[in-house]
Motif scaffolding. Structure first.
Motif, mmCIF file in Angstrom:
data_model
loop_
_atom_site.group_PDB
_atom_site.id
_atom_site.type_symbol
_atom_site.label_atom_id
_atom_site.label_comp_id
_atom_site.label_asym_id
_atom_site.label_seq_id
_atom_site.Cartn_x
_atom_site.Cartn_y
_atom_site.Cartn_z
ATOM 1 N N ALA A 91 2.797 -4.913 -16.115
ATOM 2 C CA ALA A 91 1.710 -4.851 -17.095
ATOM 3 C C ALA A 91 1.813 -6.000 -18.095
ATOM 4 C CB ALA A 91 1.723 -3.506 -17.811
ATOM 5 N N ALA A 92 3.021 -6.312 -18.529
ATOM 6 C CA ALA A 92 3.214 -7.399 -19.493
ATOM 7 C C ALA A 92 2.892 -8.758 -18.867
ATOM 8 C CB ALA A 92 4.644 -7.388 -20.031
ATOM 9 N N PHE A 93 3.214 -8.948 -17.600
ATOM 10 C CA PHE A 93 2.869 -10.209 -16.925
ATOM 11 C C PHE A 93 1.352 -10.394 -16.907
ATOM 12 C CE2 PHE A 93 7.125 -11.046 -15.860
ATOM 13 C CZ PHE A 93 7.217 -12.257 -15.201
ATOM 14 N N ILE A 94 0.616 -9.314 -16.664
ATOM 15 C CA ILE A 94 -0.842 -9.404 -16.668
ATOM 16 C C ILE A 94 -1.347 -9.687 -18.080
ATOM 17 C CG2 ILE A 94 -2.981 -8.083 -16.349
ATOM 18 C CD1 ILE A 94 -1.443 -6.641 -14.010
ATOM 19 N N ALA A 95 -0.840 -8.956 -19.055
ATOM 20 C CA ALA A 95 -1.298 -9.103 -20.444
ATOM 21 C C ALA A 95 -1.025 -10.492 -21.009
ATOM 22 C CB ALA A 95 -0.639 -8.043 -21.326
ATOM 23 N N HIS A 96 0.053 -11.140 -20.563
ATOM 24 C CA HIS A 96 0.442 -12.441 -21.119
ATOM 25 C C HIS A 96 0.182 -13.600 -20.171
ATOM 26 C CE1 HIS A 96 2.246 -10.924 -24.810
ATOM 27 N NE2 HIS A 96 2.656 -9.897 -24.081
ATOM 28 N N ASP A 97 -0.608 -13.368 -19.139
ATOM 29 C CA ASP A 97 -0.892 -14.428 -18.153
ATOM 30 C C ASP A 97 0.392 -15.083 -17.680
ATOM 31 O OD1 ASP A 97 -3.680 -14.086 -18.133
ATOM 32 O OD2 ASP A 97 -3.910 -15.342 -19.913
ATOM 33 N N GLY A 98 1.349 -14.249 -17.282
ATOM 34 C CA GLY A 98 2.640 -14.754 -16.811
ATOM 35 C C GLY A 98 2.600 -15.219 -15.371
#
Length: 165
Positions: A91-98
């Motif tokens: 989820a964090a990768f999606i939220a931060h364009d990782g």
């Protein structure tokens, strides 16, 4: 001569007969078990695209012989989400364009999960960058990756504190 091994992959026990003891864990996962989320990048242990967790530790699966992990627990990107619920790192990768092209993303996510579970993420971006340095992103999404790991580490730490309270 066959070489029987048993692995628990993403929580499921798999009994496998290998005809060649030189089969890497990466090739076993991709070719025999059809778990193609783990990517074959350099095939030399230098890019981290093939990162999986074996007994909770991050490894480059292209450098690991499958027979040497008989009895091990292996977690791949396919085993991270719980149904439709993404893991906090995903989820964090999606939220931060990782991610950009996405090729390195499975290995980056697995390495980030390992880094957090090892207690090595902390709250310092430089510490995260050092801990993730074995995973290359040819698109240069490093800022988003670092931010994602820092956010996921906080989310997971908070959920651990709530469980222990």
């Amino acid at each position: 001569m066959n070489f029987p091994i048993s692995l628990t992959v993403n929580g499921v026990r798999r009994d496998i007969e290998l005809s060649d003891p030189r089969v890497t864990l990466l090739d076993l996962l991709r070719e025999r078990l059809q778990l193609t989320g783990t990517k074959k990048g350099c095939d030399r242990g230098q890019c981290g695209a093939c990162t999986v967790l074996v007994n909770g530790q991050r490894i480059n699966s292209c450098m690991a012989l499958a027979v040497s992990h008989d009895g091990a627990e292996v977690m791949t990107i396919e085993g991270v989400a719980r149904g439709d619920q993404l893991h906090p790192v995903q989820a964090a990768f999606i939220a931060h364009d990782g991610m950009q092209c996405g090729f390195c993303t499975p290995g980056q996510i697995m390495s980030a999960i390992g880094l957090i579970e090892e207690g090595q993420a902390g709250d310092d971006p430089e510490r995260v960058r050092e801990g993730m340095s074995g995973n290359l992103c040819r698109c240069g999404a490093y800022a988003g990756i670092t931010d994602a790991v820092l956010e996921a580490q906080k989310v997971l730490a908070n959920s651990d504190q709530r469980r222990s309270a």
